[in-house]
Design a protein around this motif. Structure first.
Motif, mmCIF file in Angstrom:
data_model
loop_
_atom_site.group_PDB
_atom_site.id
_atom_site.type_symbol
_atom_site.label_atom_id
_atom_site.label_comp_id
_atom_site.label_asym_id
_atom_site.label_seq_id
_atom_site.Cartn_x
_atom_site.Cartn_y
_atom_site.Cartn_z
ATOM 1 N N ALA A 1 80.013 25.253 41.508
ATOM 2 C CA ALA A 1 78.574 25.048 41.311
ATOM 3 C C ALA A 1 77.799 25.302 42.594
ATOM 4 C CB ALA A 1 78.317 23.634 40.803
ATOM 5 N N ASP B 1 74.970 28.264 42.726
ATOM 6 C CA ASP B 1 73.609 27.722 42.663
ATOM 7 C C ASP B 1 72.585 28.733 43.136
ATOM 8 O OD1 ASP B 1 71.321 26.062 44.281
ATOM 9 O OD2 ASP B 1 71.943 25.019 42.457
ATOM 10 N N LEU C 1 72.962 24.541 36.393
ATOM 11 C CA LEU C 1 72.941 25.233 37.681
ATOM 12 C C LEU C 1 71.567 25.804 38.010
ATOM 13 C CD1 LEU C 1 76.357 27.097 37.437
ATOM 14 C CD2 LEU C 1 75.822 25.072 38.792
#
Length: 358
Positions: free
Chosen positions: A75, A79, A167
């Protein structure tokens, strides 16, 4: 008579409409990057970006989406790539059920409704529980439309959509990769969710609600008027109900015959099965490779004769419905030497539509 709940609902809809209009106008003024996450055979995802579909080298472990979010390490790497972008998640064809459908060309304008109506017949899911999309090609020579439908359960794709939305993606598009690409089409779009717009709309909605707080005086006045007028109508309603009860009490002694007839009709409705509903239920449960040559309804029993590829499976399908029970063969099942089908004779009891005592 307008109640407080009606006022709140109208105001809420107005605020949502204004918020979505403002957010949509703001979105049209900026450029949104495009990113594609393509699932591979091992369950990892290849990240592509830009109109040319260039593969991005994301450092760290392979990209996986599990549960409703990506792993913490992945993640953090994704991002900056996905935040504010239009993200298309292309899942493997093994996650979907593909069905062909051939229609006349004049059905092109009504394709959405036709496909939605066929989902129950072509897939194990209802139209509300299924996530589906389609690709259509017009065959000018035969004046037909060849439609390829891809479908799966909404619960199976929700974790992928939620993981990408978490996200920071602006828009999440979920597509099904075709087992064999058709021309330039390699995937069928299943769903599209404006994740970023929804978050912006929620924030803007809170601001608009604060601005609309000045209308509380009008709502208070409406509540007071509703209490006064509602009390008057409540008194009148109680008086009318009291008079109706008195009239019924006076008429009750002379209505024994009518009451007996009504009870007999009610019992008859509970005990006698509905032929129309039984035929409709049978048409929904029989598979596409089954054809009936005879259908007889004798009281509460139904007999069907026809051909199919797997006769024993029909017993299980018929008894799975709430409309039939005690399904059995009332004559031997035979198989034709020149055909790959079985001739069956099945008998089942038709259950009443209504449950006695309700």
């Amino acid at each position: 008579m307008i109640s407080y709940a009606d006022i709140v609902e109208v105001c809420s809809r107005w605020v949502d409409r204004v918020a979505m209009t403002i957010v949509a106008g703001r979105q049209s003024l900026r450029t949104i990057p495009y990113v594609q996450l393509a699932e591979q055979q091992d369950g990892t995802f290849t990240v592509r970006s830009g109109p040319q579909g260039d593969v991005l080298d994301v450092p760290g472990p392979p990209v996986r989406l599990s549960g409703d979010r990506a792993g913490a390490e992945v993640a953090g790497l994704l991002d900056s790539v996905l935040r504010g972008a239009k993200v298309e998640v292309v899942l493997r064809p093994q996650r979907f059920m593909f069905r062909p459908l051939e229609l006349p060309r004049r059905a092109l304008d009504f394709l959405d409704g036709i496909v939605r109506a066929q989902i129950d017949r072509l897939t194990p899911w209802s139209a509300d529980a299924a996530a589906f999309g389609w690709h259509s090609e017009v065959d000018p020579a035969n004046d037909r439309i060849d439609v390829t439908i891809a479908a799966t359960a909404k619960t199976l794709i929700a974790p992928f959509i939620n993981a990408v939305a978490a996200l920071g993606a602006d828009t999440v598009i979920l597509s099904a990769a075709l087992p064999h690409p058709v021309g330039d089409v390699a995937a069928i779009k299943i769903s599209e969710q404006k994740a970023g717009q929804a978050a912006d709309a929620r924030r803007l909605r809170r601001v608009l609600i604060g601005l609309a707080a000045g209308g509380s005086a009008l709502a208070s006045l409406s509540i007071a008027a509703n209490a006064i007028v509602g009390g008057m109508f409540e008194t009148q309603r109680d008086d009318v109900l009291r008079r109706v009860a008195e009239r019924r009490a006076l008429m009750q002694p002379g209505r024994n015959g009518a009451s007996e007839a009504a009870r007999a009709l009610e019992q008859h409705k509970h005990e006698i099965p509905s032929t129309v509903i039984a035929i409709e239920a049978l048409s929904q449960v029989l598979p596409d490779d089954t054809y009936l040559t005879e259908l007889r309804i004798l009281g509460d029993k139904m007999q069907i004769v026809g051909v199919t590829k797997d006769a024993p499976s029909l017993i299980r399908l018929i008894e799975q419905t709430s409309h039939f029970s005690k399904a059995t063969f009332f004559a031997p099942t035979t198989r034709s030497v020149s055909e790959q089908t079985e001739h069956f004779h099945i008998e089942a009891r038709i259950e009443p539509v209504y449950t006695p005592g309700l």
